[in-house]
Write an enzyme that holds these catalytic residues in place. Structure first.
Site, PDB file in Angstrom:
ATOM      1  CG  HIS A 495      -1.635   1.257   1.515  1.00  0.00           C
ATOM      2  ND1 HIS A 495      -2.972   1.438   1.232  1.00  0.00           N
ATOM      3  CD2 HIS A 495      -1.220   2.430   2.072  1.00  0.00           C
ATOM      4  CE1 HIS A 495      -3.338   2.662   1.579  1.00  0.00           C
ATOM      5  NE2 HIS A 495      -2.290   3.286   2.100  1.00  0.00           N
ATOM      6  CD  GLU A 496       1.879   3.454   3.700  1.00  0.00           C
ATOM      7  OE1 GLU A 496       1.990   4.499   3.032  1.00  0.00           O
ATOM      8  OE2 GLU A 496       0.949   3.272   4.498  1.00  0.00           O
ATOM      9  CG  HIS A 499       0.312   6.156  -0.607  1.00  0.00           C
ATOM     10  ND1 HIS A 499      -0.850   6.750  -1.047  1.00  0.00           N
ATOM     11  CD2 HIS A 499       0.022   5.599   0.603  1.00  0.00           C
ATOM     12  CE1 HIS A 499      -1.808   6.566  -0.135  1.00  0.00           C
ATOM     13  NE2 HIS A 499      -1.308   5.876   0.855  1.00  0.00           N
ATOM     14  CD  GLU A 555      -4.310   6.815   2.221  1.00  0.00           C
ATOM     15  OE1 GLU A 555      -3.996   5.619   2.318  1.00  0.00           O
ATOM     16  OE2 GLU A 555      -3.515   7.749   2.417  1.00  0.00           O
ATOM     17  CG  ASP A 559      -6.613   0.372   0.819  1.00  0.00           C
ATOM     18  OD1 ASP A 559      -5.552   0.238   1.454  1.00  0.00           O
ATOM     19  OD2 ASP A 559      -7.693   0.688   1.358  1.00  0.00           O
TER      20      ASP A 559
END
Length: 647
Positions: A495-496, A499, A555, A559
């Site tokens: 997930h990070e 980003h 987000e 995800d």
């Protein structure tokens, strides 16, 4: 607009009963827990992240209690200062002796302001001392050249969390403003104002607050991160106010005349003369007074903390405030965050775990690289640049190797008031920020301390941070299967990484500079995919409200990319079990919150509600349908052409 087909309706998940995983994965995994879970009286929510946070809180509070009673066992001077602050903040009898006295000298600085010219002359000194102002300065990396720090110009904040609370039909907003008004009047009475004067002050403060509502950004607008970057020649900027000496404010604060400043809210600057003028001065002055008092009341004594706490409880829906000891711990842990986080990381996480998780992150990056190479909608030029960015990501796991030198300047004076100590620390931190204008950007800086249950990506540094506290079950444990770990921490890690390629992060290159590295054709395709993600979530009912797809898009992009890549990683393991993968994915998003807090999250949080993250993202994965034998007759079914996959 996409509305979830999930049986019972997505909004019913707040207080719903167990369900079949074919109809509602989240409730199948968490329904029994949801029925029995009790939200702690001093918190607005409970669940996956919050459970870990509570465990960290208990662990560190026990350590702080023991240190406070036996300071000889503390081997680190910085940690000793944190313990002293904890001890001071917990010393109710000592703080009662000071009561309102410490704040009066600073309140006087506001009440002594004579007129708009006087405010203009004192803008810089008030800014350096952290007073609320109608226009202010911050220092951060230049988004187009992240090796250099620049001046950012900020507007005033609203009293309520978002401008949507001020809508005519928002009953919560009306109730919260009424409570804020009552609490503010009470606080003003406690520092010596009679009732009529206190009410008049608050009325003027709320009038200025109301004037801000049509002009300030909404949380949805703030979520479009790159829109804060609006460079302006300094010579032009200083002409934007007829009442304030904007040049003097900036030059006095940074001790230099900059060539440019970055305007975070152009609409605010365009309306500055309308907001700040001699006619509005009294409203501005009372707004500064009320804001400063409410922001700092909890740093006085317990009576003041309980009073301002009435508003905090109304906002969050929690039943009671943290007890004094817990408040004291959090005060110390927040101010000495990196010190406490490093202590926690070294004692309860350690170097071996740090190395293990770092290797896990590297594996996820390699999986991500493969995903980009196999991507069917990106051109080769864009793929190459994306992989360069991916391979340049700096990994930060557990806790920093070195604590910021800033903390060595924090000396706690236990014979003084808590207020004076806290104000002193804030001034030191503020001066350090202002001084950073003359220093290169510190790329080693950590955005999160080791005891925080969270993780983040910083687009301006192109780094990812995984604090020690999140690296435990249900996210990560050697006792869990590899599939469970990938459904937990693996998805968080990916997930990070995602980003770096969400709607905001995709606009920054490998050095963290805002720079278009896409071909026009590829970026147009990416924009179409992010719009599909907005559509997928926009309008889903939840807790009496609806999800704002634009607010949560970044987000959600992270995800869906994170889950996709974690799924690919899980498939590489010998003990692959995708059923366990999806179940643990749903488990980490368990959430039970007060009605008020759910409303706050829907209006201000860039993350979708946990139950929706669990369900909708699973619906986007083809493997989920195969593993759980989901058919068009089941509540979790989503037609293949409506499933969104980006990375």
């Amino acid at each position: 607009m996409f509305t979830s087909k999930i049986v019972g309706g997505a909004g019913d998940m707040v207080n719903a009963k167990p369900a079949n995983e074919k109809d509602n994965l989240y409730l199948a995994v968490n329904g029994a827990w949801q029925e029995k879970a009790v939200i702690p009286a001093d918190k607005p929510r409970t669940g996956g992240f919050m459970d870990l946070d509570e465990d960290v809180e208990k662990t560190l509070m026990k350590d702080f209690h023991e240190f406070a009673n036996n300071e000889d066992t503390i081997k680190d001077d910085l940690l000793f200062q944190a313990v002293k602050l904890y001890r001071l903040a917990n010393n109710v009898d000592h703080l009662d002796k000071f009561h309102q006295q410490p704040i009066l000298k600073d309140i006087q600085r506001i009440t002594d302001l004579k007129d708009i010219n006087d405010l203009s002359d004192k803008l810089a000194e008030l800014s350096a001392d952290n007073f609320p102002l109608p226009i202010d300065v911050s220092i951060d990396a230049d988004m187009k050249d992240t090796s250099t720090n620049v001046v950012y110009i900020e507007g005033a904040d609203l009293i309520l969390p978002d401008k949507s609370y001020y809508d005519d039909d928002n009953e919560s907003g009306k109730s919260l403003l009424k409570k804020f008004s009552e609490v503010s009047v009470k606080l003003l009475s406690m520092i010596g104002y009679d009732l009529d004067k206190a009410q008049a002050i608050v009325k003027k403060a709320l009038a200025f607050d109301k004037s801000l509502v049509p002009i300030v950004k909404s949380q949805e607008e703030w979520a479009d991160y790159t829109k804060i970057y609006n460079p302006m020649d300094f010579k032009e900027y200083i002409t934007k106010s007829n009442s304030l000496n904007l040049e003097k404010q900036v030059v006095d604060l940074i001790d230099e005349t900059p060539e440019k400043v970055i305007i975070e809210e152009p609409r605010y600057l365009d309306n500055l003369n309308k907001l700040v003028n001699s006619e509005n001065f009294e409203n501005i002055k009372e707004w500064m007074l009320v804001t400063y008092l409410t922001d700092n009341a909890s740093n006085l004594d317990e009576e003041f903390r309980q009073t301002i706490g009435e508003y905090s409880l109304a906002l969050s829906g929690a039943k009671e405030l943290k007890n004094r000891t817990k408040y004291a711990y959090h005060k110390a842990a927040n101010i000495f965050s990196q010190v406490v986080g490093t202590y926690y990381g070294k004692k309860y996480f350690g170097q071996a775990a740090k190395d293990d998780v770092t290797n896990m992150v590297k594996k996820m990056i390699s999986i991500y690289e493969q995903r980009i190479n196999d991507n069917t909608w990106l051109g080769e030029d864009t793929k190459k640049k994306a992989i360069v960015k991916l391979e340049t990501i700096k990994i930060k796991v557990g806790y920093p190797d070195k604590i910021d030198e800033l903390y060595s300047k924090f000396e706690v004076e236990e014979t003084s008031s808590l207020y004076d100590n806290v104000i002193n620390f804030r001034r030191i931190r503020r001066q350090d920020e202002l001084d950073s204008y003359h220093r290169p950007v510190d790329r080693a800086k950590w955005l999160m301390p080791g005891h925080m249950v969270n993780a983040c990506y910083d687009p301006s540094r192109n780094d990812i941070t995984f604090p020690a506290a999140i690296l435990q079950a249900p996210f990560y444990s050697l006792k869990q299967s590899s599939s469970q770990n990938y459904g937990g921490i693996g998805a968080v890690i990916a997930h990070e990484i995602s980003h770096a390629f969400d709607n905001n992060g995709a606009q920054f290159d490998e050095f963290g500079n805002m720079n278009n590295w896409w071909t026009d054709e590829d970026y147009a395709k990416f924009k179409d995919l992010t719009q599909k993600m907005i559509n997928e979530f926009n309008g889903i009912p939840y807790n009496g409200g609806k999800v704002n797809g634009k607010l949560v898009v970044s987000e959600n992009v992270a995800d869906v990319g994170g889950l996709r890549c974690a799924l690919e990683a899980a498939k590489t393991e010998k003990d692959e079990n995708l059923r366990e993968f999806f179940i643990n994915w749903a488990r980490v998003w368990r959430l039970k919150a007060t009605k008020e807090f759910n409303e706050l999250l829907l209006k201000t949080d860039v993350h979708s509600p946990g139950p929706l993250r669990a369900n909708v993202m699973a619906q986007n994965m083809d493997e989920f349908y195969q593993e759980f034998n989901i058919t068009p007759d089941d509540g979790m079914w989503l037609d293949p052409d409506k499933r969104v996959n980006i990375w």
